[in-house]
Design an enzyme around this catalytic site. Structure first.
Site, PDB file in Angstrom:
ATOM      1  N   LYS A  66       0.808  -1.224   0.000  1.00  0.00           N
ATOM      2  CA  LYS A  66       0.000   0.000   0.000  1.00  0.00           C
ATOM      3  C   LYS A  66       0.844   1.278   0.000  1.00  0.00           C
ATOM      4  CE  LYS A  66      -4.414  -1.385   1.970  1.00  0.00           C
ATOM      5  NZ  LYS A  66      -5.377  -1.125   3.040  1.00  0.00           N
ATOM      6  N   ASP A 105     -10.338   3.492   1.236  1.00  0.00           N
ATOM      7  CA  ASP A 105     -10.549   3.023   2.619  1.00  0.00           C
ATOM      8  C   ASP A 105     -11.264   4.069   3.479  1.00  0.00           C
ATOM      9  OD1 ASP A 105      -9.495   0.471   2.398  1.00  0.00           O
ATOM     10  OD2 ASP A 105      -7.461   1.101   2.878  1.00  0.00           O
ATOM     11  N   GLY A 129      -3.806   1.455  16.641  1.00  0.00           N
ATOM     12  CA  GLY A 129      -3.040   1.219  15.422  1.00  0.00           C
ATOM     13  C   GLY A 129      -2.553   2.528  14.836  1.00  0.00           C
ATOM     14  N   GLY A 131      -1.057   2.216  11.309  1.00  0.00           N
ATOM     15  CA  GLY A 131      -0.674   1.824   9.955  1.00  0.00           C
ATOM     16  C   GLY A 131      -1.605   2.468   8.926  1.00  0.00           C
TER      17      GLY A 131
END
Ligand code: ATR
Length: 295
Positions: A66, A105, A129, A131
């Site tokens: 990604k 996303d 998180g 990421g």
């Protein structure tokens, strides 16, 4: 035949092909297939060549590409650049097949909230998180007017890097790092780590001494298993829970619309994704029974 690729490695457990091919069938786009193209990490060059081939119409990009794919594309949308990750590649037919890196996303995340009438304006949110998935959720919330975002991540350096980028773009949003005690006043708690995913379904990203507030909305971006330990614990506390399949479906629906120019058949996609996940869960549990049997 034309192809849409799923680029990543490994890809055995992806349910995106089932979901996207169901959408292509439903919209009667007959000469196009969505196929896995699993290339190990040293094959980035091959990946770009595959994207440039005339029979390729576009792609989804997943772990571990990604971020690494970004410098190899011809253009990035502002959103992909700001989030710092590409999950969808578009091909501009009017510009000699220029490859454009985009990110669906953030849209998928927001749509899953909107359809439940959850408005991010003024929300106080904790994101576990730091990421790509966490960045997409954080940008989406900040852009929609969230009041406060707390980043909770194992590696502090990664939270700092994300917080710096967020702060530059959205200086009005209050940001805090690794303030676990603030959890009790959060409205929305998002798991954007991979903790709790099969085969570690008995793990939760929340340290045992912390509890989800009873009135909170919990959004676990993990979709396999469909109900994670984190979700189960939150449900037991009386919180409202959204499962990761929802974000998967809506990010996929958006990508489908960008590639084909047609409205995505969201219900058909959800049903196909749910069925593929169910089949995978069944296969996983029978293979673990066999392993236990042998042991
Ligand atoms: P994605 O693009 O899906 O977000 P990623 O960029 O690899 O994938 O991010 C995975 C996230 O899960 C990271 O926040 C990672 O924490 P680190 O930044 O510390 O690596 C988090 N994560 C993965 N395994 C974890 C574990 N066992 N405990 C805590 N956090 C974990």
């Amino acid at each position: 035949m034309k192809y849409l690729y799923l680029l990543g490695y490994p890809l055995e457990h992806s349910i995106s092909p089932a979901m996207q091919n169901a959408a292509l069938r439903q919209r009667k786009i007959r000469a196009t297939r969505y196929v896995k193209n699993p290339l190990p990490p040293d094959k980035l060059r091959e990946m770009i060549l595959a994207l440039r081939a005339p029979h390729c119409l576009g792609a989804n990009v997943t772990v571990p590409y990604k971020q690494t794919i970004m410098p190899h594309l011809d253009e990035l949308t502002d959103l992909a650049r700001e989030i710092g990750a590409v999950n969808t590649v578009l091909k501009r037919a009017d510009a000699h097949g220029k490859l454009i890196g985009d990110n669906t996303d953030a849209y998928g995340f927001l749509q899953a909230l909107w359809v439940r009438r959850i408005r991010p304006q003024n929300v106080c949110a904790a994101i576990l998180g730091a990421g790509g998935a966490a960045a997409a959720a954080a940008y989406a919330l900040a852009e929609q007017g969230a009041r406060e975002i707390i980043l909770l991540n194992r590696t502090l350096a990664r939270s700092i890097e994300l917080a710096d980028r967020l702060n530059q773009r959205f200086p009005q949003v209050a940001l805090a790092l690794n303030d676990w005690d603030a959890l009790e006043r959060m409205h929305l708690i998002i798991n954007a780590t991979s903790v709790g995913m099969v085969p570690h379904a008995d793990e939760s990203p929340l340290p045992p001494k912390y509890l989800v507030p009873r009135r909170a909305v919990v959004f676990d971006l993990v979709y396999n298993p469909p109900v994670t330990k984190f979700s189960r614990d939150a449900l037991a506390r009386g919180a409202r829970v959204i499962g990761g399949l929802e974000m998967l479906v809506y990010q996929g629906a958006r990508a489908f619309e960008l590639w084909t120019g047609q409205r995505a058949p969201v219900e058909v996609m959800r049903e196909a994704a749910r069925k593929a996940l169910q089949e995978m869960t069944r296969a996983q549990s029978s293979s673990s029974r066999r392993r236990v049997g042998r042991g």
